[in-house]
Design an enzyme around this catalytic site. Sequence first.
Site, PDB file in Angstrom:
ATOM      1  CG  ASP A  34     -70.053  39.054 115.803  1.00 55.15           C
ATOM      2  OD1 ASP A  34     -70.434  40.178 115.000  1.00 55.15           O
ATOM      3  OD2 ASP A  34     -69.910  39.195 116.888  1.00 55.15           O
ATOM      4  CB  ILE A  35     -66.074  37.275 118.662  1.00 56.08           C
ATOM      5  CG1 ILE A  35     -65.278  36.268 119.714  1.00 56.08           C
ATOM      6  CG2 ILE A  35     -65.998  38.561 119.118  1.00 56.08           C
ATOM      7  CD1 ILE A  35     -63.679  36.819 119.809  1.00 56.08           C
ATOM      8  CD  GLN A  97     -67.512  50.804 110.004  1.00 53.72           C
ATOM      9  OE1 GLN A  97     -68.135  51.942 109.390  1.00 53.72           O
ATOM     10  NE2 GLN A  97     -66.549  50.133 109.266  1.00 53.72           N
ATOM     11  CG  HIS A 103     -68.169  44.292 109.411  1.00 55.53           C
ATOM     12  ND1 HIS A 103     -67.301  45.422 109.520  1.00 55.53           N
ATOM     13  CD2 HIS A 103     -69.090  44.233 110.228  1.00 55.53           C
ATOM     14  CE1 HIS A 103     -67.550  45.934 110.667  1.00 55.53           C
ATOM     15  NE2 HIS A 103     -68.840  45.356 111.173  1.00 55.53           N
ATOM     16  CG  HIS A 105     -73.136  42.491 111.509  1.00 57.49           C
ATOM     17  ND1 HIS A 105     -72.796  42.153 112.572  1.00 57.49           N
ATOM     18  CD2 HIS A 105     -72.798  43.945 111.146  1.00 57.49           C
ATOM     19  CE1 HIS A 105     -72.011  43.293 113.132  1.00 57.49           C
ATOM     20  NE2 HIS A 105     -72.070  43.985 112.287  1.00 57.49           N
TER      21      HIS A 105
HETATM   22  P1  AMP Z   1     -69.836  46.515 113.746  1.00 55.50           P
HETATM   23  O1  AMP Z   1     -70.160  47.399 115.123  1.00 55.50           O
HETATM   24  O2  AMP Z   1     -70.586  46.469 112.876  1.00 55.50           O
HETATM   25  O3  AMP Z   1     -68.440  47.149 113.207  1.00 55.50           O
HETATM   26  O4  AMP Z   1     -69.405  45.013 114.048  1.00 55.50           O
HETATM   27  C1  AMP Z   1     -68.020  44.531 114.385  1.00 55.50           C
HETATM   28  C2  AMP Z   1     -68.355  43.115 114.979  1.00 55.50           C
HETATM   29  O5  AMP Z   1     -67.173  42.523 114.549  1.00 55.50           O
HETATM   30  C3  AMP Z   1     -68.979  43.051 116.147  1.00 55.50           C
HETATM   31  O6  AMP Z   1     -70.483  42.349 116.261  1.00 55.50           O
HETATM   32  C4  AMP Z   1     -67.975  42.153 117.009  1.00 55.50           C
HETATM   33  O7  AMP Z   1     -68.430  41.118 117.916  1.00 55.50           O
HETATM   34  C5  AMP Z   1     -67.185  41.567 115.930  1.00 55.50           C
HETATM   35  N1  AMP Z   1     -65.714  41.237 116.126  1.00 55.50           N
HETATM   36  C6  AMP Z   1     -64.950  41.924 116.720  1.00 55.50           C
HETATM   37  N2  AMP Z   1     -63.775  41.189 116.653  1.00 55.50           N
HETATM   38  C7  AMP Z   1     -63.999  39.949 116.560  1.00 55.50           C
HETATM   39  C8  AMP Z   1     -63.120  38.831 116.375  1.00 55.50           C
HETATM   40  N3  AMP Z   1     -61.927  38.729 116.664  1.00 55.50           N
HETATM   41  N4  AMP Z   1     -63.748  37.642 115.685  1.00 55.50           N
HETATM   42  C9  AMP Z   1     -65.030  37.668 115.464  1.00 55.50           C
HETATM   43  N5  AMP Z   1     -65.890  38.687 115.485  1.00 55.50           N
HETATM   44  C10 AMP Z   1     -65.345  40.048 116.059  1.00 55.50           C
END
Ligand code: AMP
Length: 139
Positions: A34-35, A97, A103, A105
């Site tokens: 996760d970024i 979301q 996905h 986590h």
């Molecule tokens: P959610 O809120 O459950 O939809 O989580 C989306 C997750 O994706 C968040 O924790 C973001 O930090 C992560 N995210 C978004 N863009 C990227 C990316 N380019 N690379 C890695 N993680 C990402």
Amino acid sequence: MNAEAADCIFCKIIAGEIPSTKVSEDEDTYVFMDINPGTRGHALVIPKRHTTDLTTIGPADLTSVVLKAQEIAKRALSSLPADGVNLINCCGAAAWQTVFHFHLHVVPRYAEDGLAVPWKPGQGGDAEVIAAAAEALRG
Ligand code: AMP
Ligand code: ZN
């Protein structure tokens, strides 16, 4: 690829069009960091086939993703090493979301990491409300 998948940031990551810190991949799943990690080692496990959320993912992909998340969780415990792990799925904007490609986590937990659940455990709820909700869930 349908229109939703064509615009999907996670599909672009799988395709290598957007960089990611990859942990592993197999035929059905892709795992990357996760970024914006909640804790050290926060990873995301996704199906390679685009699907929006928990309500749309098929049983085979859901099984593959959960089993992969279990594997990553065990590795977090043994190798980071973490003290515990949370698996989190957000289904719908109201449930946080933000990326609409299913996905999980995998959030490694550490004794003093300061994360807290957003409700108050152990407070006791309204028994009638709980019973009515259970009836609704029974369908
Ligand atoms: P959610 O809120 O459950 O939809 O989580 C989306 C997750 O994706 C968040 O924790 C973001 O930090 C992560 N995210 C978004 N863009 C990227 C990316 N380019 N690379 C890695 N993680 C990402
Ligand atoms: Zn996607």
